[in-house]
Design a protein around this motif. Structure first.
Motif: not given
Length: 61
Positions: A54-55, A32-34, A14-23
């Protein structure tokens, strides 16, 4: 046997942003749904003021 059925899961990244930080995180998900990925991230990070955006989900290699 107890008669319980075990849900089939697949390992996803799972690629995402946590408080605008990419993780990214790895998780065992059924579909596997969003939405399922977002629920897993919310459970991981708990009830905080963190903003998850941005998940994107894909099968792990």
């Amino acid at each position: 046997m107890t008669g319980k059925t075990v849900a089939q899961t697949t390992k996803y990244v799972i690629k995402y942003k946590l408080n605008d930080e990419r993780r990214f995180e790895f998780a065992q998900l059924e579909t596997g749904t969003q939405e399922e990925a977002l629920a897993a991230l919310q459970a991981l990070h708990g009830k905080t003021d963190d903003v998850i955006t941005d998940v994107k989900v894909s099968k792990a290699l």
